[in-house]
Design a protein around this motif. Structure first.
Motif, PDB file in Angstrom:
ATOM      1  N   UNK A   1       0.843  -1.197   0.000  1.00 26.97           N
ATOM      2  CA  UNK A   1       0.000   0.000   0.000  1.00 26.97           C
ATOM      3  C   UNK A   1       0.886   1.258   0.000  1.00 26.97           C
ATOM      4  N   UNK A   2       1.946   1.239   0.838  1.00 24.99           N
ATOM      5  CA  UNK A   2       2.809   2.432   0.925  1.00 24.99           C
ATOM      6  C   UNK A   2       3.553   2.678  -0.388  1.00 24.99           C
ATOM      7  N   UNK A   3       3.934   1.596  -1.070  1.00 30.74           N
ATOM      8  CA  UNK A   3       4.621   1.767  -2.353  1.00 30.74           C
ATOM      9  C   UNK A   3       3.708   2.516  -3.331  1.00 30.74           C
ATOM     10  N   UNK A   4       2.443   2.100  -3.396  1.00 36.02           N
ATOM     11  CA  UNK A   4       1.507   2.759  -4.328  1.00 36.02           C
ATOM     12  C   UNK A   4       1.295   4.225  -3.931  1.00 36.02           C
ATOM     13  N   UNK A   5       1.291   4.503  -2.626  1.00 34.21           N
ATOM     14  CA  UNK A   5       1.127   5.888  -2.166  1.00 34.21           C
ATOM     15  C   UNK A   5       2.356   6.720  -2.550  1.00 34.21           C
ATOM     16  N   UNK A   6       3.554   6.152  -2.370  1.00 33.27           N
ATOM     17  CA  UNK A   6       4.779   6.865  -2.757  1.00 33.27           C
ATOM     18  C   UNK A   6       4.827   7.081  -4.265  1.00 33.27           C
ATOM     19  N   UNK A   7       4.363   6.096  -5.014  1.00 36.67           N
ATOM     20  CA  UNK A   7       4.352   6.239  -6.472  1.00 36.67           C
ATOM     21  C   UNK A   7       3.435   7.389  -6.889  1.00 36.67           C
ATOM     22  N   UNK A   8       2.259   7.472  -6.262  1.00 39.94           N
ATOM     23  CA  UNK A   8       1.341   8.563  -6.636  1.00 39.94           C
ATOM     24  C   UNK A   8       1.956   9.923  -6.284  1.00 39.94           C
ATOM     25  N   UNK A   9       2.540  10.000  -5.091  1.00 38.47           N
ATOM     26  CA  UNK A   9       3.173  11.264  -4.649  1.00 38.47           C
ATOM     27  C   UNK A   9       4.253  11.708  -5.618  1.00 38.47           C
ATOM     28  N   UNK A  10       4.955  10.744  -6.213  1.00 39.94           N
ATOM     29  CA  UNK A  10       6.073  11.044  -7.112  1.00 39.94           C
ATOM     30  C   UNK A  10       5.687  10.974  -8.587  1.00 39.94           C
ATOM     31  N   UNK A  11       4.402  11.087  -8.850  1.00 39.19           N
ATOM     32  CA  UNK A  11       3.880  11.097 -10.223  1.00 39.19           C
ATOM     33  C   UNK A  11       4.229   9.857 -11.030  1.00 39.19           C
ATOM     34  N   UNK A  12       4.364   8.727 -10.343  1.00 42.71           N
ATOM     35  CA  UNK A  12       4.607   7.470 -11.057  1.00 42.71           C
ATOM     36  C   UNK A  12       3.340   6.629 -11.130  1.00 42.71           C
ATOM     37  N   UNK A  13       2.260   7.160 -10.565  1.00 48.50           N
ATOM     38  CA  UNK A  13       0.983   6.439 -10.589  1.00 48.50           C
ATOM     39  C   UNK A  13      -0.142   7.469 -10.616  1.00 48.50           C
ATOM     40  N   UNK A  14      -1.093   7.263 -11.547  1.00 51.06           N
ATOM     41  CA  UNK A  14      -2.202   8.225 -11.646  1.00 51.06           C
ATOM     42  C   UNK A  14      -3.320   7.936 -10.653  1.00 51.06           C
ATOM     43  N   UNK A  15      -3.496   6.662 -10.316  1.00 55.03           N
ATOM     44  CA  UNK A  15      -4.566   6.350  -9.364  1.00 55.03           C
ATOM     45  C   UNK A  15      -4.719   4.850  -9.166  1.00 55.03           C
ATOM     46  N   UNK A  16      -5.695   4.507  -8.320  1.00 53.64           N
ATOM     47  CA  UNK A  16      -5.941   3.090  -8.003  1.00 53.64           C
ATOM     48  C   UNK A  16      -7.416   2.769  -8.183  1.00 53.64           C
ATOM     49  N   UNK A  17      -7.670   1.661  -8.846  1.00 53.13           N
ATOM     50  CA  UNK A  17      -9.018   1.093  -8.865  1.00 53.13           C
ATOM     51  C   UNK A  17      -8.958  -0.081  -7.903  1.00 53.13           C
ATOM     52  N   UNK A  18      -9.735  -0.043  -6.846  1.00 55.09           N
ATOM     53  CA  UNK A  18      -9.653  -1.157  -5.900  1.00 55.09           C
ATOM     54  C   UNK A  18     -10.999  -1.858  -5.741  1.00 55.09           C
ATOM     55  N   UNK A  19     -10.903  -3.187  -5.618  1.00 55.29           N
ATOM     56  CA  UNK A  19     -12.103  -3.969  -5.293  1.00 55.29           C
ATOM     57  C   UNK A  19     -12.247  -4.050  -3.778  1.00 55.29           C
ATOM     58  N   UNK A  20     -11.207  -3.587  -3.065  1.00 55.11           N
ATOM     59  CA  UNK A  20     -11.227  -3.694  -1.606  1.00 55.11           C
ATOM     60  C   UNK A  20     -12.074  -2.587  -0.989  1.00 55.11           C
TER      61      UNK A  20
END
Ligand code: NAD
Length: 248
Positions: A82-101
């Motif tokens: 989860x933290x990796x995805x948050x760091x990626x978004x902060x650093x513009x390496x991820x636009x967003x998350x679609x979660x089934x959770x």
């Protein structure tokens, strides 16, 4: 770990990437999956999440729902994945998350752009007067009833037999239309219509990375690069890679 450098490179080169997550990403946070050996459906009756059963047997349904989701899941904390995805978004390496959770762990980790395809356990509403409640408001006296009108209070996650929240659905379709990279983590890809989202992304030209200790319905059909492993362990490896450290 096989393919880890390729994945890091694909993330760095992507112009528009989304993660698509399922129950497996939260397993290392102590939240069980529904299916499988240690799955919840070995201990509980899945009917408690059936919308008709909920309305017809509110006390029984609420007893299971409170125990699973509000006494236990609600206290879980994010893990490395989860933290990796948050760091990626902060650093513009991820636009967003679609979660089934529905466990709110992406938001707890710090992600802002999260489309909750199956809703959330974090908020609830009265089915009569629509008064809103928070997870912390869930009463000890069950079924949980509205303090204004006495109506039944229902969690804002999607029960079996209910539709997908409109906005999350639209945003997910939009993401699948514009992404050049989808990172699929911890899902069997068996739940409809959620499982159609990565397929749509692939059809629209996105590359698909998949992280899962077991193969899913996606692995031999749409996945371009498969990393066989647990989400938090793969995240740890990605943190260790110099390639990503240069940015973080
Ligand atoms: P699933 O229970 O059907 O499958 C879990 C997947 O996670 C499997 O493919 C499994 O191989 C994989 N997995 C197991 N351990 C893993 C790990 N450490 N790292 C990465 N992957 C791992 O889950 P699903 O496909 O998401 O479908 C279940 C439905 O139930 C979803 O729609 C979801 O709404 C709901 N659900 C949510 C939660 C949650 O909010 N955390 C938990 C259970 C179920």
């Amino acid at each position: 770990m096989k393919n880890i450098d390729t994945v890091a490179q694909m993330i760095l080169e992507s112009k528009c990437s989304f993660a698509f997550t399922g129950a497996g990403i939260s397993l290392e946070s102590g939240i069980p999956t529904f299916r499988g050996k240690a799955g919840l459906w070995n201990r509980y009756n899945p009917n408690i999440l059936d919308i008709d059963y909920f309305y017809n047997n509110p006390k029984d349904a609420w007893e299971g729902i409170k125990e699973i989701f509000y006494d236990y899941w609600n206290k879980a904390m994010p893990n490395k994945a989860h933290y990796l995805l948050a760091d990626m978004e902060k650093n513009n390496l991820l636009n967003g998350i679609i979660t089934q959770n529905i466990d709110n762990l992406h938001q707890k980790a710090g992600n802002k752009e999260v489309y909750e395809f199956h809703g959330t356990l974090n908020t609830l509403h009265c089915v009569e007067c629509m008064k809103k409640y928070d997870a912390k408001d869930v009463s000890e006296k069950l079924p949980f009833r509205c303090d204004e009108c006495g109506g039944l209070v229902k969690p804002d996650f999607v029960f079996f037999g209910e539709g997908i929240p409109e906005l999350a659905y639209q945003k997910s379709i939009e993401a699948a239309s514009k992404a050049d990279l989808f990172i699929v983590i911890g899902t069997t890809g068996e739940v409809m219509p959620a499982c159609s989202i990565p397929v749509l992304a692939k059809r629209n030209g996105a590359k698909i990375i998949e992280i899962n200790p077991e193969k899913s319905t996606f692995t031999d059909t749409i996945t371009d690069v498969y990393i066989k492993g647990k989400a938090a362990e793969v995240a740890e490896k990605l943190y260790e890679l110099n390639l990503l450290k240069e940015i973080w």
